[in-house]
Design a protein around this motif. Sequence first.
Motif, PDB file in Angstrom:
ATOM      1  N   LEU A 111      58.645  72.333 -81.572  1.00  0.00           N
ATOM      2  CA  LEU A 111      57.237  72.680 -81.777  1.00  0.00           C
ATOM      3  C   LEU A 111      56.378  72.171 -80.616  1.00  0.00           C
ATOM      4  O   LEU A 111      55.474  72.859 -80.137  1.00  0.00           O
ATOM      5  CB  LEU A 111      56.775  72.079 -83.119  1.00  0.00           C
ATOM      6  CG  LEU A 111      55.333  72.292 -83.536  1.00  0.00           C
ATOM      7  CD1 LEU A 111      54.974  73.773 -83.630  1.00  0.00           C
ATOM      8  CD2 LEU A 111      55.073  71.612 -84.891  1.00  0.00           C
ATOM      9  N   LEU A 112      56.690  70.978 -80.167  1.00  0.00           N
ATOM     10  CA  LEU A 112      55.943  70.378 -79.049  1.00  0.00           C
ATOM     11  C   LEU A 112      56.080  71.234 -77.787  1.00  0.00           C
ATOM     12  O   LEU A 112      55.084  71.575 -77.135  1.00  0.00           O
ATOM     13  CB  LEU A 112      56.473  68.963 -78.808  1.00  0.00           C
ATOM     14  CG  LEU A 112      55.914  68.151 -77.647  1.00  0.00           C
ATOM     15  CD1 LEU A 112      54.432  67.890 -77.865  1.00  0.00           C
ATOM     16  CD2 LEU A 112      56.643  66.828 -77.532  1.00  0.00           C
ATOM     17  N   LEU A 113      57.303  71.614 -77.480  1.00  0.00           N
ATOM     18  CA  LEU A 113      57.528  72.427 -76.273  1.00  0.00           C
ATOM     19  C   LEU A 113      56.917  73.822 -76.424  1.00  0.00           C
ATOM     20  O   LEU A 113      56.330  74.352 -75.473  1.00  0.00           O
ATOM     21  CB  LEU A 113      59.028  72.537 -75.978  1.00  0.00           C
ATOM     22  CG  LEU A 113      59.665  71.257 -75.436  1.00  0.00           C
ATOM     23  CD1 LEU A 113      61.177  71.406 -75.355  1.00  0.00           C
ATOM     24  CD2 LEU A 113      59.101  70.896 -74.068  1.00  0.00           C
ATOM     25  N   MET A 114      57.052  74.396 -77.612  1.00  0.00           N
ATOM     26  CA  MET A 114      56.443  75.715 -77.850  1.00  0.00           C
ATOM     27  C   MET A 114      54.936  75.666 -77.614  1.00  0.00           C
ATOM     28  O   MET A 114      54.349  76.595 -77.061  1.00  0.00           O
ATOM     29  CB  MET A 114      56.690  76.164 -79.300  1.00  0.00           C
ATOM     30  CG  MET A 114      58.089  76.655 -79.569  1.00  0.00           C
ATOM     31  SD  MET A 114      58.348  76.820 -81.346  1.00  0.00           S
ATOM     32  CE  MET A 114      57.511  78.373 -81.656  1.00  0.00           C
ATOM     33  N   THR A 115      54.319  74.569 -78.051  1.00  0.00           N
ATOM     34  CA  THR A 115      52.861  74.460 -77.949  1.00  0.00           C
ATOM     35  C   THR A 115      52.435  74.167 -76.510  1.00  0.00           C
ATOM     36  O   THR A 115      51.578  74.849 -75.948  1.00  0.00           O
ATOM     37  CB  THR A 115      52.349  73.362 -78.910  1.00  0.00           C
ATOM     38  OG1 THR A 115      52.927  73.556 -80.192  1.00  0.00           O
ATOM     39  CG2 THR A 115      50.842  73.397 -79.019  1.00  0.00           C
ATOM     40  N   ARG A 141      48.449  75.946 -68.583  1.00  0.00           N
ATOM     41  CA  ARG A 141      47.612  74.828 -68.122  1.00  0.00           C
ATOM     42  C   ARG A 141      48.300  73.494 -68.403  1.00  0.00           C
ATOM     43  O   ARG A 141      48.173  72.547 -67.662  1.00  0.00           O
ATOM     44  CB  ARG A 141      46.287  74.857 -68.873  1.00  0.00           C
ATOM     45  CG  ARG A 141      45.143  75.409 -68.044  1.00  0.00           C
ATOM     46  CD  ARG A 141      43.904  75.481 -68.892  1.00  0.00           C
ATOM     47  NE  ARG A 141      43.332  74.167 -69.156  1.00  0.00           N
ATOM     48  CZ  ARG A 141      42.589  73.857 -70.239  1.00  0.00           C
ATOM     49  NH1 ARG A 141      42.358  74.766 -71.148  1.00  0.00           N
ATOM     50  NH2 ARG A 141      42.097  72.651 -70.392  1.00  0.00           N
ATOM     51  N   ALA A 142      49.024  73.449 -69.506  1.00  0.00           N
ATOM     52  CA  ALA A 142      49.644  72.177 -69.894  1.00  0.00           C
ATOM     53  C   ALA A 142      51.102  72.119 -69.471  1.00  0.00           C
ATOM     54  O   ALA A 142      51.738  73.140 -69.185  1.00  0.00           O
ATOM     55  CB  ALA A 142      49.538  72.000 -71.400  1.00  0.00           C
ATOM     56  N   SER A 143      51.609  70.900 -69.438  1.00  0.00           N
ATOM     57  CA  SER A 143      53.012  70.633 -69.105  1.00  0.00           C
ATOM     58  C   SER A 143      53.328  69.267 -69.701  1.00  0.00           C
ATOM     59  O   SER A 143      52.416  68.475 -69.952  1.00  0.00           O
ATOM     60  CB  SER A 143      53.149  70.594 -67.578  1.00  0.00           C
ATOM     61  OG  SER A 143      54.334  69.921 -67.216  1.00  0.00           O
ATOM     62  N   LEU A 144      54.592  69.008 -69.935  1.00  0.00           N
ATOM     63  CA  LEU A 144      54.943  67.651 -70.376  1.00  0.00           C
ATOM     64  C   LEU A 144      54.958  66.679 -69.197  1.00  0.00           C
ATOM     65  O   LEU A 144      54.963  65.468 -69.377  1.00  0.00           O
ATOM     66  CB  LEU A 144      56.315  67.637 -71.039  1.00  0.00           C
ATOM     67  CG  LEU A 144      56.393  67.839 -72.546  1.00  0.00           C
ATOM     68  CD1 LEU A 144      57.806  67.581 -73.025  1.00  0.00           C
ATOM     69  CD2 LEU A 144      55.410  66.944 -73.291  1.00  0.00           C
ATOM     70  N   ARG A 145      54.996  67.231 -68.016  1.00  0.00           N
ATOM     71  CA  ARG A 145      55.013  66.379 -66.809  1.00  0.00           C
ATOM     72  C   ARG A 145      53.680  65.657 -66.678  1.00  0.00           C
ATOM     73  O   ARG A 145      52.621  66.265 -66.891  1.00  0.00           O
ATOM     74  CB  ARG A 145      55.273  67.221 -65.549  1.00  0.00           C
ATOM     75  CG  ARG A 145      56.574  68.004 -65.517  1.00  0.00           C
ATOM     76  CD  ARG A 145      57.787  67.114 -65.752  1.00  0.00           C
ATOM     77  NE  ARG A 145      58.348  67.274 -67.082  1.00  0.00           N
ATOM     78  CZ  ARG A 145      58.987  66.283 -67.754  1.00  0.00           C
ATOM     79  NH1 ARG A 145      59.110  65.087 -67.250  1.00  0.00           N
ATOM     80  NH2 ARG A 145      59.479  66.505 -68.944  1.00  0.00           N
ATOM     81  N   ILE A 228      46.414  68.002 -76.870  1.00  0.00           N
ATOM     82  CA  ILE A 228      47.231  68.849 -77.760  1.00  0.00           C
ATOM     83  C   ILE A 228      47.592  68.032 -78.993  1.00  0.00           C
ATOM     84  O   ILE A 228      47.983  66.858 -78.872  1.00  0.00           O
ATOM     85  CB  ILE A 228      48.492  69.325 -77.015  1.00  0.00           C
ATOM     86  CG1 ILE A 228      48.081  70.300 -75.894  1.00  0.00           C
ATOM     87  CG2 ILE A 228      49.492  69.980 -77.971  1.00  0.00           C
ATOM     88  CD1 ILE A 228      49.203  70.729 -74.991  1.00  0.00           C
ATOM     89  N   PHE A 229      47.460  68.661 -80.174  1.00  0.00           N
ATOM     90  CA  PHE A 229      47.735  67.968 -81.435  1.00  0.00           C
ATOM     91  C   PHE A 229      48.927  68.615 -82.137  1.00  0.00           C
ATOM     92  O   PHE A 229      48.946  69.832 -82.353  1.00  0.00           O
ATOM     93  CB  PHE A 229      46.494  68.033 -82.335  1.00  0.00           C
ATOM     94  CG  PHE A 229      46.735  67.488 -83.707  1.00  0.00           C
ATOM     95  CD1 PHE A 229      47.082  66.153 -83.886  1.00  0.00           C
ATOM     96  CD2 PHE A 229      46.626  68.299 -84.835  1.00  0.00           C
ATOM     97  CE1 PHE A 229      47.324  65.643 -85.156  1.00  0.00           C
ATOM     98  CE2 PHE A 229      46.858  67.798 -86.102  1.00  0.00           C
ATOM     99  CZ  PHE A 229      47.207  66.465 -86.259  1.00  0.00           C
ATOM    100  N   ALA A 255      47.149  73.338 -80.653  1.00  0.00           N
ATOM    101  CA  ALA A 255      47.793  72.577 -81.733  1.00  0.00           C
ATOM    102  C   ALA A 255      49.097  73.253 -82.129  1.00  0.00           C
ATOM    103  O   ALA A 255      49.226  74.481 -82.047  1.00  0.00           O
ATOM    104  CB  ALA A 255      46.868  72.486 -82.946  1.00  0.00           C
ATOM    105  N   GLY A 256      50.047  72.436 -82.544  1.00  0.00           N
ATOM    106  CA  GLY A 256      51.309  72.922 -83.100  1.00  0.00           C
ATOM    107  C   GLY A 256      51.450  72.322 -84.494  1.00  0.00           C
ATOM    108  O   GLY A 256      51.475  71.096 -84.646  1.00  0.00           O
ATOM    109  N   LEU A 257      51.508  73.178 -85.516  1.00  0.00           N
ATOM    110  CA  LEU A 257      51.430  72.682 -86.899  1.00  0.00           C
ATOM    111  C   LEU A 257      52.605  73.183 -87.732  1.00  0.00           C
ATOM    112  O   LEU A 257      52.869  74.387 -87.780  1.00  0.00           O
ATOM    113  CB  LEU A 257      50.119  73.160 -87.541  1.00  0.00           C
ATOM    114  CG  LEU A 257      48.825  72.916 -86.736  1.00  0.00           C
ATOM    115  CD1 LEU A 257      47.646  73.619 -87.399  1.00  0.00           C
ATOM    116  CD2 LEU A 257      48.561  71.423 -86.601  1.00  0.00           C
TER     117      LEU A 257
END
Length: 321
Positions: A111-115, A141-145, A228-229, A255-257
């Motif tokens: 879910l985190l990666l999808m979001t 716009r976002a990345s885990l990096r 991101i939530f 958000a990823g819920l």
Amino acid sequence: MARRHVLMTGPMMRTVTDQLDAAFDVHKLWEADDREAFLGDIGDRIEAIAVAPHTTVDSALMERLPGLKIVSVFGVGYDKVDAAWAGQHGIYVSNTPDVLTEEVADTTLGLLLMTVRQLSESERYLRKGLWEKEGPFPLTRASLRDRRVGIIGLGRIGKAIARRLDAFRVPIVYHGRNEQPDVPYGYYPRLVDMARDVDILVAVVPGGDDTAHLIDAEVLDALGPDGIFINVGRGSIVDEDALITALKDRRIMSAGLDVFAHEPKVPVELTEMEHVVLLPHVGSASVHTRARMGQLCVDNIVTYFETGKPVTPVAETPLRG
Ligand code: NDP
């Protein structure tokens, strides 16, 4: 020897019902036309409740069952069972911890990666033929990096999520009621302070009165427009209206819920948004893991009657025997 009587609150997996039917006289609460008459009829005989997902066991129900000894919940979250009341009245409550921990952590990372990387949105883009018509999906716009994750609830599942994020080389901090001296992550006693300092909040705390609306407008504003939530805990832990407003106004990025305030109802405002990922509470929902949860739910009842104590009692439960 006379068979013991078990009350089942809703439909459960075949493996659970088969085993309970083989060992006990099982009474199906949800099939009763007149619940009051049904409880009046069998209430005195019930010694155990098998609690189906999304069903409630409150004090009013337990009061109707004077011989009740154990309430066995299918699931680790037991916010729909009044465990405090049960504990005060000498009734065990058990849940199904550990057997689902790794599965839920896997789902959370998905879910985190999808979001973060807008994977559902980019898949919709491909399926609509837009890749061919309009060119590549826009850069995310976002990345885990270069991002920091704050985990709300570093318990069994929270720690399994943290282990995965360690492997992803993502810095982690956490919030809970207590600092844990044996973990290598920074602790925030105040959630709002952690929200201000991180880019991603992952919530995996239990539901119930203590955590109701723990994540409110103030916390979401502290997370900020690049924030991101992710919620895999319970819908009740977030002020859903405040979350919808923050997402609409872009006061948080996305958000990823997996959980919602009034499941299975999901607010249309959320389903109409492109920048959210919504899952139908599937954290532990594989055949493998649900089978293990079902077995533990049965084992808790059977073991209670054999030894006077279930395998995995919850904290509010009296430690007898
Ligand atoms: P644990 O009891 O191991 O962990 C719970 C964590 O929450 C603890 O670290 C605790 O820390 C923290 N916590 C509890 N109350 C509060 C509070 N009032 N404020 C802040 N932190 C709090 O539980 P699990 O990790 O096994 O499960 C956690 C929850 O995940 C479940 O209760 C359930 O709601 C949810 N869940 C969701 C699933 C899904 O399908 N989406 C599947 C399985 C579970 P401390 O005591 O220090 O506060």
